[in-house]
Design a protein around this motif. Structure first.
Motif, PDB file in Angstrom:
ATOM      1  N   ALA A  88       0.796  -1.103  -0.064  1.00 26.02           N
ATOM      2  CA  ALA A  88      -0.086  -0.040  -0.103  1.00 26.02           C
ATOM      3  C   ALA A  88       0.705   1.323   0.190  1.00 26.02           C
ATOM      4  CB  ALA A  88      -0.876   0.081   1.163  1.00 26.02           C
ATOM      5  N   SER A  89       2.035   1.177   0.538  1.00 23.92           N
ATOM      6  CA  SER A  89       2.710   2.311   0.877  1.00 23.92           C
ATOM      7  C   SER A  89       3.353   2.560  -0.369  1.00 23.92           C
ATOM      8  CB  SER A  89       4.059   2.102   1.968  1.00 23.92           C
ATOM      9  OG  SER A  89       3.330   2.145   3.221  1.00 23.92           O
TER      10      SER A  89
ATOM     11  N   ASN B 280       1.054   4.299  -2.567  1.00 22.63           N
ATOM     12  CA  ASN B 280       0.733   5.551  -2.141  1.00 22.63           C
ATOM     13  C   ASN B 280       1.882   6.670  -2.629  1.00 22.63           C
ATOM     14  OD1 ASN B 280      -0.542   7.787  -0.610  1.00 22.63           O
ATOM     15  ND2 ASN B 280       0.869   7.631   0.821  1.00 22.63           N
TER      16      ASN B 280
ATOM     17  N   HIS C 156      -5.789  -1.414  -0.286  1.00 26.92           N
ATOM     18  CA  HIS C 156      -4.821  -2.366   0.558  1.00 26.92           C
ATOM     19  C   HIS C 156      -4.968  -1.974   2.211  1.00 26.92           C
ATOM     20  CE1 HIS C 156      -2.613  -2.999  -3.374  1.00 26.92           C
ATOM     21  NE2 HIS C 156      -3.050  -4.067  -3.023  1.00 26.92           N
ATOM     22  N   TRP C 157      -5.157  -0.698   2.632  1.00 21.78           N
ATOM     23  CA  TRP C 157      -5.001  -0.276   3.906  1.00 21.78           C
ATOM     24  C   TRP C 157      -6.301  -0.875   4.308  1.00 21.78           C
ATOM     25  CZ3 TRP C 157      -3.154   4.805   2.035  1.00 21.78           C
ATOM     26  CH2 TRP C 157      -1.556   4.876   2.278  1.00 21.78           C
ATOM     27  N   THR C 158      -7.431  -0.714   3.751  1.00 22.13           N
ATOM     28  CA  THR C 158      -8.686  -1.124   4.260  1.00 22.13           C
ATOM     29  C   THR C 158      -8.570  -2.734   4.283  1.00 22.13           C
ATOM     30  OG1 THR C 158      -9.963   0.501   2.853  1.00 22.13           O
ATOM     31  CG2 THR C 158     -11.137  -1.258   3.422  1.00 22.13           C
TER      32      THR C 158
ATOM     33  N   ALA D  51      -6.788  -3.497   7.404  1.00 23.06           N
ATOM     34  CA  ALA D  51      -7.189  -2.745   8.778  1.00 23.06           C
ATOM     35  C   ALA D  51      -8.332  -3.838   9.204  1.00 23.06           C
ATOM     36  CB  ALA D  51      -7.790  -1.571   8.481  1.00 23.06           C
TER      37      ALA D  51
ATOM     38  N   HIS E 195      -4.766  -5.028  11.270  1.00 19.59           N
ATOM     39  CA  HIS E 195      -3.342  -4.325  11.206  1.00 19.59           C
ATOM     40  C   HIS E 195      -3.502  -2.854  11.546  1.00 19.59           C
ATOM     41  CE1 HIS E 195       0.141  -2.608   9.146  1.00 19.59           C
ATOM     42  NE2 HIS E 195       0.599  -3.767   9.642  1.00 19.59           N
TER      43      HIS E 195
ATOM     44  N   SER F 235      -2.238   0.113   9.330  1.00 18.88           N
ATOM     45  CA  SER F 235      -3.089   0.523   8.147  1.00 18.88           C
ATOM     46  C   SER F 235      -4.369   1.102   8.684  1.00 18.88           C
ATOM     47  CB  SER F 235      -3.582  -1.007   7.520  1.00 18.88           C
ATOM     48  OG  SER F 235      -2.648  -1.591   7.048  1.00 18.88           O
TER      49      SER F 235
ATOM     50  N   GLU G  44      -3.335   4.858   8.824  1.00 21.47           N
ATOM     51  CA  GLU G  44      -3.160   5.277   7.592  1.00 21.47           C
ATOM     52  C   GLU G  44      -4.507   5.704   6.932  1.00 21.47           C
ATOM     53  OE1 GLU G  44      -0.502   6.426   5.770  1.00 21.47           O
ATOM     54  OE2 GLU G  44       1.044   5.349   7.043  1.00 21.47           O
ATOM     55  N   LEU G  45      -5.309   4.870   7.280  1.00 25.24           N
ATOM     56  CA  LEU G  45      -6.765   5.270   6.702  1.00 25.24           C
ATOM     57  C   LEU G  45      -7.406   6.466   7.534  1.00 25.24           C
ATOM     58  CD1 LEU G  45      -8.527   1.902   6.248  1.00 25.24           C
ATOM     59  CD2 LEU G  45      -7.969   3.583   4.565  1.00 25.24           C
TER      60      LEU G  45
END
Length: 85
Positions: free
Chosen positions: A1-2, A5, A16-18, A21, A25, A28, A31-32
């Motif tokens: 995800a990074s 980004n 990916h972060w969703t 999470a 995690h 993540s 980040e969201l």
């Protein structure tokens, strides 16, 4: 995800972060949260990720894990106390 980004693929990074999470995690979810505060993530996506994260964290709780964590914290505190002497 990074990676996504940093390469201007924010929508893909958010997906990916969703997913991460929802699996519990913490970073993540953080980040969201940042993207939600900046307006890049909708309230619905962030709320869903928050609920999914909490469900994943709750699913990993057990009496054995809690006892192990308590024992770990006691050992950590005892070690810190020995080092202060």
């Amino acid at each position: 995800a990074s990676f996504d980004n940093h390469h201007d693929r924010v929508d893909r990074a958010i997906k990916h972060w969703t997913i991460a999470a929802n699996l519990g995690h913490d970073l993540s979810l953080a980040e969201l949260k940042l993207r939600y505060k900046s307006g890049l993530v909708s309230k619905e996506i962030f709320a869903g990720a928050l609920r999914g994260h909490q469900a994943a964290v709750d699913a990993t709780k057990s009496p054995q894990r809690e006892a192990a964590e308590a024992a770990h914290q006691r050992r950590k505190a005892a070690k810190a106390a020995r080092q202060r002497r």
